[in-house]
Scaffold this active site. Structure first.
Site, short mmCIF file in Angstrom:
data_model
loop_
_atom_site.label_atom_id
_atom_site.label_comp_id
_atom_site.label_asym_id
_atom_site.label_seq_id
_atom_site.Cartn_x
_atom_site.Cartn_y
_atom_site.Cartn_z
N LYS A 127 0.94 -1.25 -0.09
CA LYS A 127 0.00 0.09 0.24
C LYS A 127 0.77 1.15 0.07
O LYS A 127 0.54 2.41 -0.72
CB LYS A 127 -0.86 -0.07 1.23
CG LYS A 127 -2.02 -0.81 1.20
CD LYS A 127 -2.71 -1.38 2.51
CE LYS A 127 -3.73 -2.45 2.14
NZ LYS A 127 -4.42 -3.05 3.64
N GLN B 156 -5.13 -2.21 9.76
CA GLN B 156 -4.95 -3.26 8.81
C GLN B 156 -5.25 -4.47 9.85
O GLN B 156 -5.31 -4.63 11.07
CB GLN B 156 -3.36 -3.58 8.65
CG GLN B 156 -2.99 -4.84 7.80
CD GLN B 156 -3.54 -4.64 6.38
OE1 GLN B 156 -3.59 -3.66 5.80
NE2 GLN B 156 -3.72 -5.89 5.88
N ASP C 164 -11.39 1.75 3.74
CA ASP C 164 -11.68 0.48 3.60
C ASP C 164 -13.05 0.01 3.21
O ASP C 164 -13.32 -0.94 2.99
CB ASP C 164 -11.21 -0.07 4.96
CG ASP C 164 -9.86 -1.06 4.90
OD1 ASP C 164 -9.67 -1.42 3.76
OD2 ASP C 164 -9.24 -1.13 5.95
N1 GUN Z 1 -6.36 -7.27 5.62
C1 GUN Z 1 -6.51 -8.06 4.40
N2 GUN Z 1 -7.21 -7.53 3.63
C2 GUN Z 1 -7.66 -6.19 4.27
C3 GUN Z 1 -8.18 -4.89 3.70
O1 GUN Z 1 -8.86 -4.83 2.63
N3 GUN Z 1 -8.26 -4.01 4.70
C4 GUN Z 1 -7.73 -3.97 6.01
N4 GUN Z 1 -7.81 -3.07 6.53
N5 GUN Z 1 -7.04 -5.20 6.31
C5 GUN Z 1 -7.17 -6.29 5.33
#
Ligand code: GUN
Length: 282
Positions: free
Chosen positions: A54, A98, A121
């Site tokens: 990211k 996350q 998200d």
């Molecule tokens: N962990 C796995 N996929 C995601 C996601 O799309 N967003 C977040 N915040 N954590 C994750």
């Protein structure tokens, strides 16, 4: 032959990132640098890699990305305070915690605390609820990325029989509603479904999001099916998906590879959500 079957996530992600350039330039010309804060709790190796991906995408796009690393025993209150601080900061447009978070932290409470307008998200219950009406500001990145990949590949959704394996809050549940909004007939399987093959063999479009390496082989797949593989796991030191690619490739009409499939598109959608969040500050 195989090449024409592959849905190239890297290419689609690059196109999405390119399409953001003009928007980001516009924001910058108006004094706004889109900014996302990512909160990582602990050092789960998969989470560390996702967060790094990211950050790299943000850098490529010219989006400011800041990372807050909290110890695995951080208290829930401390985390909530940090989120509220970011909610109140007008220079922060997107906030992402996350997942998964450690078990002593209530994930739902975290999602409810993130400001609805900074919820890149798409996990806040308000934004999740708006998936039902199809007018949310922020769709969850993986499901939205999957829909984009299907559209990009000109795969019709209306009237198609879609089977989703896995009913997580991150992928299966929101994706099922988003596909229903497109008039697909959707079934979502879970660990209690039993013989999943009975269902998967009926799929025009089979989407697997279980994290079980090579769960799906050719015996699970109908001739000509489209396969979207959301899983990312390590098997014998090699990154692989839920689907045994070599076993199914002859049978499928289209398939996303792992790596280089859903993952990069998910990250590019997060960038798109962040840019859209920044537009709310114009
Ligand atoms: N962990 C796995 N996929 C995601 C996601 O799309 N967003 C977040 N915040 N954590 C994750």
């Amino acid at each position: 032959m195989t090449d024409t079957k592959i849905i190239d996530g890297k290419k689609i992600a690059a196109d999405i990132e390119l399409s953001l350039k003009e928007k980001i330039d516009y924001l910058k010309n108006n004094g706004i640098v889109p900014c996302i804060y990512v909160i990582l709790i602990g050092d789960n190796p998969a989470s560390v890699i996702y967060v790094r991906n990211k950050e790299n995408a943000a850098k490529r796009c010219g989006i400011l990305s800041e990372k807050i690393i909290l110890p695995v025993d951080v208290s829930e209150d401390e985390l909530l305070n940090k989120i509220n601080e970011l909610n109140d900061n007008p220079l922060v447009h997107g906030i992402l915690v996350q997942l998964p978070v450690p078990p002593h932290i209530d994930e739902n409470k975290i999602m409810e605390t993130i400001c609805v307008n900074k919820d890149v998200d798409g996990f806040h219950p308000f934004n999740e609820g708006k998936i039902f009406t199809g007018n949310s500001s922020f769709y969850p990145c993986t499901p939205f990325g999957i829909i984009k990949m299907l559209d990009y590949s000109n795969i019709e959704l209306t009237g198609k029989n879609v089977i989703i394996v896995g009913q997580s809050i991150i992928v299966g549940k929101p994706l099922s509603i988003m596909l229903m909004n497109r008039y697909a007939t959707v079934s979502v399987l879970n660990i209690y479904t039993g013989d999943i093959r009975r269902w998967t063999k009926m799929a025009d479009i089979l989407i697997s999001a279980t994290g079980k390496a090579h769960l799906i082989d050719d015996s699970f797949v109908k001739d000509g099916a489209v396969i979207i593989d959301v899983g990312i796991t390590k098997l014998n030191g090699k990154i692989c998906g839920d689907v045994n690619f070599d076993s199914v490739i002859e049978k499928v009409s289209k398939i996303t590879p792992v790596p280089g499939g859903v993952g990069p598109v998910t990250v590019s959608v997060l960038m798109e959500n962040t840019v859209n969040a920044a537009f709310k500050f114009l």
